[in-house]
Design a protein around this motif. Structure first.
Motif, short mmCIF file in Angstrom:
data_model
loop_
_atom_site.label_atom_id
_atom_site.label_comp_id
_atom_site.label_asym_id
_atom_site.label_seq_id
_atom_site.Cartn_x
_atom_site.Cartn_y
_atom_site.Cartn_z
N LEU A 288 0.83 -1.21 0.00
CA LEU A 288 0.00 0.00 0.00
C LEU A 288 0.86 1.25 0.00
O LEU A 288 0.56 2.24 -0.69
N GLU A 289 1.94 1.22 0.76
CA GLU A 289 2.84 2.37 0.80
C GLU A 289 3.54 2.56 -0.54
O GLU A 289 3.75 3.71 -0.99
N ARG A 290 3.90 1.48 -1.19
CA ARG A 290 4.51 1.60 -2.52
C ARG A 290 3.51 2.19 -3.51
O ARG A 290 3.88 3.02 -4.36
N ALA A 291 2.26 1.77 -3.42
CA ALA A 291 1.24 2.35 -4.30
C ALA A 291 1.06 3.83 -3.99
O ALA A 291 0.96 4.66 -4.92
N ARG A 292 1.03 4.18 -2.71
CA ARG A 292 0.91 5.59 -2.33
C ARG A 292 2.02 6.42 -2.92
O ARG A 292 1.81 7.52 -3.44
N GLU A 293 3.24 5.91 -2.89
CA GLU A 293 4.38 6.64 -3.42
C GLU A 293 4.22 6.90 -4.92
O GLU A 293 4.46 8.01 -5.42
N ILE A 294 3.80 5.88 -5.66
CA ILE A 294 3.61 6.03 -7.12
C ILE A 294 2.49 7.02 -7.41
O ILE A 294 2.60 7.88 -8.30
N ILE A 295 1.40 6.92 -6.65
CA ILE A 295 0.26 7.81 -6.86
C ILE A 295 0.68 9.27 -6.65
O ILE A 295 0.37 10.15 -7.47
N GLN A 296 1.39 9.53 -5.55
CA GLN A 296 1.74 10.91 -5.23
C GLN A 296 2.91 11.44 -6.06
O GLN A 296 2.98 12.63 -6.36
N THR A 297 3.84 10.56 -6.43
CA THR A 297 5.01 11.01 -7.17
C THR A 297 4.75 11.10 -8.66
O THR A 297 5.21 12.04 -9.33
N ASP A 298 4.02 10.14 -9.19
CA ASP A 298 3.88 10.04 -10.65
C ASP A 298 2.46 10.30 -11.14
O ASP A 298 2.21 10.22 -12.35
N ALA A 301 -3.43 6.65 -10.83
CA ALA A 301 -4.51 6.20 -9.98
C ALA A 301 -4.09 4.88 -9.32
O ALA A 301 -3.14 4.22 -9.76
N PHE A 302 -4.84 4.47 -8.30
CA PHE A 302 -4.48 3.24 -7.58
C PHE A 302 -4.46 2.04 -8.51
O PHE A 302 -3.51 1.24 -8.48
N ASP A 303 -5.46 1.89 -9.35
CA ASP A 303 -5.51 0.74 -10.26
C ASP A 303 -4.37 0.77 -11.27
O ASP A 303 -3.94 -0.28 -11.76
N GLU A 304 -3.87 1.96 -11.57
CA GLU A 304 -2.75 2.07 -12.50
C GLU A 304 -1.42 1.78 -11.80
O GLU A 304 -0.49 1.25 -12.42
N ALA A 305 -1.34 2.11 -10.53
CA ALA A 305 -0.12 1.84 -9.77
C ALA A 305 0.00 0.37 -9.39
O ALA A 305 1.11 -0.16 -9.24
N LEU A 306 -1.15 -0.29 -9.23
CA LEU A 306 -1.15 -1.66 -8.73
C LEU A 306 -0.31 -2.62 -9.58
O LEU A 306 0.44 -3.44 -9.01
N PRO A 307 -0.36 -2.59 -10.91
CA PRO A 307 0.49 -3.52 -11.68
C PRO A 307 1.98 -3.33 -11.41
O PRO A 307 2.73 -4.31 -11.39
N ALA A 308 2.41 -2.09 -11.19
CA ALA A 308 3.82 -1.86 -10.91
C ALA A 308 4.19 -2.39 -9.53
O ALA A 308 5.28 -2.95 -9.33
N VAL A 309 3.29 -2.24 -8.56
CA VAL A 309 3.53 -2.77 -7.22
C VAL A 309 3.61 -4.29 -7.27
O VAL A 309 4.54 -4.91 -6.74
N TYR A 721 5.42 4.53 -17.19
CA TYR A 721 4.48 3.51 -16.70
C TYR A 721 3.56 3.00 -17.82
O TYR A 721 2.40 2.62 -17.59
N ARG A 722 4.11 2.92 -19.01
CA ARG A 722 3.27 2.52 -20.15
C ARG A 722 2.66 1.13 -19.94
O ARG A 722 1.49 0.90 -20.22
N GLY A 723 3.49 0.17 -19.45
CA GLY A 723 2.98 -1.18 -19.24
C GLY A 723 1.91 -1.24 -18.18
O GLY A 723 0.89 -1.93 -18.32
N ALA A 724 2.13 -0.56 -17.06
CA ALA A 724 1.16 -0.57 -15.97
C ALA A 724 -0.16 0.06 -16.42
O ALA A 724 -1.24 -0.45 -16.10
N LEU A 725 -0.06 1.17 -17.16
CA LEU A 725 -1.26 1.81 -17.66
C LEU A 725 -2.00 0.91 -18.64
O LEU A 725 -3.24 0.83 -18.63
N SER A 726 -1.24 0.20 -19.47
CA SER A 726 -1.85 -0.72 -20.42
C SER A 726 -2.60 -1.84 -19.71
O SER A 726 -3.73 -2.19 -20.08
#
Length: 846
Positions: A288-298, A301-309, A721-726
């Motif tokens: 969750l903290e890793r997702a928070r970092e991606i959301i705030q830094t980059d 959205a949560f669903d977009e950050a989730l694949p990278a996490v 984050y092209r792959g995560a967004l895809s």
């Protein structure tokens, strides 16, 4: 008078001895004999008593330090030891020699306990010792890892026995300054990570660092004046307290631990981790903290950050039963996440969904761990199968074997556990022991049975001396007088077959299975021609009354004057005791209820020292037993009455001990050497040695976990984050289309009405409505296998089906089996960022 406060003052070393400080605070000394020898040469009696270089430097008289400061021979040895450590820390090792630029620059490894050494009592049992061995092997291999955990001010409990044999716990408070730790500072001030708590409060944690060879181990500590009294106690003890205390520890471990890693890397220049490995689900909130970092830094959205996490997370489960999983009441989790301060910009409803299980009132940490990790594994082949079945409800519609939980069998760190006398006899140094048990000349080259047998007796003799010392000390602690303890001088015999049983004492490990028939056990112990002696040790969790009762049962039996020379219970089992047991026991006993032992590594350590295992085929023994490296206790499969099962398996245990094991041990040649026994010992050393090494385990994690995770992270995060967004877009599309995907009809065709025999080529066709999905976005499969009365496919052969673009799909294949054959057709999601077809838990069957 009592002190109002305790603190530790470290020794002030003369300039010429300053290098000893680095040697004492880098825990490589725990597996590096030359470094231990250097400290032992300063005062052998003191070192043998404290077994801790840092404590030894504090305890040495200043006059002795002054002598050593001008002792040219000692200074030369010290300089060489420091130079050797510097080489070890800097030189390229296995990881650096791999020709793969996609290897992660760093891996963060999270665990609630780390058993590196008894000099740093931050562990309770197998999970922590495994984590310590993982770090040591990673160091030896050069894997750039950062360990992350908590520092417990009272550690795990020390165990004693009451006069009636009941376990008594006490928690000695530790001072971190007395241990091989250093406080992480920035500009002279302690580095602090903050974690939001309910009611507007904040939990502050300082960071202590231990050096485990090349690996920094970061341990978070809340015992600081900046915290309220109840928050100071978050890291007071390991596995203590109620659910609220436990969730605070796990929030700190995951969220605070991630923040500590980020700060450490910023301050030191250490590469930031690309892969995160959670050893059990305790630290699962880090996702969750890793997702928070991606959301705030980059700005995702949560669903977009989730694949990278998920791409960068490896989750290891050690739990073979659902009851062993950490669960929290949903309202307790809501209390910590609802106000949005703990992980800002992460919807609390998404948090709760990650931990959802069948019981809507509970939050399941293992489920969250699996949902936040793209790669998950059990810790033995059997445990992998058990885990796939246990967690299969998260992947409905898939066969158990398709559930995406693999296995990496645990290993142990050879240099830590193997007796140096044995490694010297076999011509192996500490490096060879740790990196490749099979490397170099054959083990038996130039070593006779007589030499090996003499060494085994020497190690048994050392164990006997330790047993006598500990039995006497335990009775003194229970209130006995020294005048009545003369009998302890004759406890055990260095020439008697010695069996060891030492581990945690939950009920499923069946500490008292050996007591099922006390008369048969007594007869084995007191046999005049072929006696057996049995050393037992283990701690029960303070809240486990059933486990404490088992300990009391065994203690009452061993207190009997008739048998107490042949069977003992040693209280306060820890790593220092364990080394004597692993090295001195001839047989290592393990009696869990089958499939309830995830792995169990104590028998591996015994095997590395020439011990033979006598075990239920569970955990690692299920895959490693070959009929010549020990004995498998038959299991009463199909017997549902646990008492009857225990009775049958105990009888099998007695039969093995009395009819096979003892006769083989005492069958000697003219020179008094048991040739048949030693042939099994040699076979064990040669075949199990390489298989049970932690280096093998860590290499497997690198090759099957860390490297593919690193590649997937690059795919997910590269190019903005092209792959995560895809993948997020694809999952949104599936949410709409998947419920409408239909397989209408299927058929199996045989050309020219050929007879159906094995190898006949057939065509399977199907009409499918993909509900707007492109054929490239799905994987359509024909599955052929044997069928029984229930039409379940077994031994399936899966073949991809190709489409014509308008809903018709077909596949050609040769019939793989004789007998009753069946087939089906199914549709699965397909995306380049999916590690397995089952990952999204979606499937449509014909």
């Amino acid at each position: 008078m009592r002190a109002v406060r305790r603190f530790t003052v470290r020794a002030s070393l003369p300039e010429s001895l300053s290098g000893l400080g680095d040697l004492a605070t880098n825990l490589r000394w725990t597996w590096h004999p030359p470094t231990r020898d250097l400290f032992a040469s300063m005062d052998a009696e003191l070192f043998n008593r404290v077994r801790d270089p840092l404590r030894m430097l504090t305890a040495l008289p200043p006059a002795r330090l002054d002598e050593l400061a001008v002792d040219d021979a000692f200074l030369a040895r010290a300089r060489e030891a420091v130079a050797d450590l510097d080489r070890y820390l800097a030189e390229p090792r296995w990881y650096q020699k791999q020709d793969d630029a996609e290897l992660p620059p760093a891996v963060a490894y999270f665990s609630m306990e780390f058993g590196v050494t008894e000099a740093l009592p931050n562990y309770s049992g197998g999970l922590g010792v495994l984590a310590g061995d993982h770090l040591k092997a990673a160091s030896d291999l050069g894997v750039p890892m950062i360990g992350v955990g908590l520092l417990y001010r009272a550690g795990y409990f020390r165990q004693a026995l009451s006069l009636d044999g009941w376990q008594v716990e006490h928690y000695p408070v530790i001072d971190p300054n007395a241990f091989p730790l250093e406080l992480l500072t920035d500009g002279g001030e302690p580095v602090v990570v903050d974690v939001a708590m309910p009611a507007g409060r904040t939990l502050h944690a300082q960071i202590w660092k231990a050096r485990v060879g090349r690996i920094p181990l970061l341990l978070l500590d809340t015992d600081t004046e900046a915290n309220d009294e109840d928050l100071r106690a978050v890291t007071d003890r390991l596995y203590g307290g109620d659910a609220d205390h436990r969730i605070r520890q796990e929030i700190l471990s995951g969220i605070g631990g991630f923040r500590a890693v980020r700060r450490y890397c910023e301050l030191t220049g250490h590469p930031q981790p690309k892969v995160f490995h959670t050893n059990e689900g305790h630290a699962g909130f880090l996702g969750l903290e890793r997702a928070r970092e991606i959301i705030q830094t980059d700005g995702l959205a949560f669903d977009e950050a989730l694949p990278a996490v998920r791409a960068g997370t490896v989750f290891t489960t050690h739990t073979p039963v659902s009851a062993g999983i950490d669960r929290f009441p949903v309202d307790l989790v809501q209390r910590y996440f609802t106000d949005g301060r703990l992980v800002p910009d992460v919807d609390p409803r998404r948090v709760l969904a990650l931990g959802a299980e069948d019981n809507p009132g509970l939050f399941n940490m293992a489920h969250m761990g699996l949902r936040l990790a793209q790669r998950a594994n059990g810790v033995s082949a059997l445990h992998g199968r058990v885990s796939r079945r246990m967690f299969s409800r998260l992947w409905p519609g898939f066969d158990f074997d398709e559930v995406p939980v693999s296995s990496v069998t645990n290993g142990v760190h050879g240099p830590t556990w193997v007796a140096r006398e044995l490694s010297a006899l076999l011509g192996r140094n500490h490096e060879e022991l740790g990196l490749d048990g099979a490397r170099g000349k054959p083990l038996r080259d130039g070593v006779s049975d007589e030499q090996l047998w003499a060494l085994r007796r020497e190690l048994r003799e050392k164990l006997v001396a330790e047993v006598r010392r500990r039995v006497r000390a335990a009775w003194m602690q229970r209130g006995a007088s020294a005048l009545e303890l003369g009998w302890t001088d004759t406890v055990f015999d260095p020439d008697v077959l010695t069996v060891g049983f030492a581990r945690r004492v939950p009920t499923y490990k069946r500490l008292t299975l050996m007591l099922r028939d006390p008369d048969r056990l007594r007869a084995l112990l007191l046999d005049e021609r072929r006696p057996i002696q049995l050393v037992v040790a283990g701690k029960s969790h303070p809240a486990d009354e059933g486990g404490k009762q088992l300990i009391q049962q065994i203690v009452r039996f061993v207190d009997d004057p008739e048998v107490r020379r042949r069977i003992v219970f040693l209280p306060d089992y820890d790593m220092s005791m364990a080394r004597y047991l692993y090295r001195g026991c001839d047989v290592w006993l393990n009696t869990p209820v089958r499939q309830l032992e995830a792995c169990g590594t104590s028998g591996m350590k015994s095997a590395l020292n020439g011990g033979l295992n006598l075990s239920i085929r569970d955990g690692w023994w299920d895959e490693c037993y070959d009929g010549s490296n020990g004995w498998a206790i038959p299991t009463a499969d199909g017997v549902t009455d646990p008492l009857r099962r225990d009775e049958l398996e105990a009888a099998a245990l007695y039969d093995l001990l009395g009819h096979q094991i003892a006769p083989l041990f005492y069958d000697r040649d003219a020179g008094g050497v048991p040739g048949g026994w030693l042939s099994m010992v040699w076979h064990t050393l040669e075949t199990l040695g390489p298989r049970v090494q932690a280096a093998r385990m860590v290499r497997e994690y690198v090759e099957s976990g860390y490297l593919p995770a690193s590649r997937m992270v690059a795919e997910a995060t590269g190019d903005g984050y092209r792959g995560a967004l895809s993948l997020a877009e694809y999952r949104t599309k599936l949410d709409v289309s998947w419920p409408r995907v239909r397989i209408f009809d299927t058929e199996l065709l045989v050309e020219d009405a050929a007879p159906l025999v094995t190898g006949t080529e057939v065509t399977i066709r199907a009409r499918i409505d993909l509900a707007g999905l492109d054929p490239s976005e799905v994987d359509v499969q024909a599955v052929v296998g044997k069928v029984g009365d229930g039409d379940e496919l077994t031994g399936p052969l899966t073949v991809p089906m190709s489409g014509d673009g308008i809903g018709a799909f077909a596949a050609r294949l040769k019939l793989p089996h004789p007998g009753s054959i069946g087939y089906t057709v199914r549709v699965l999601p397909k995306h380049r960022l999916l590690a397995t077809p089952a990952e999204l838990a979606r499937v449509v069957h014909a």
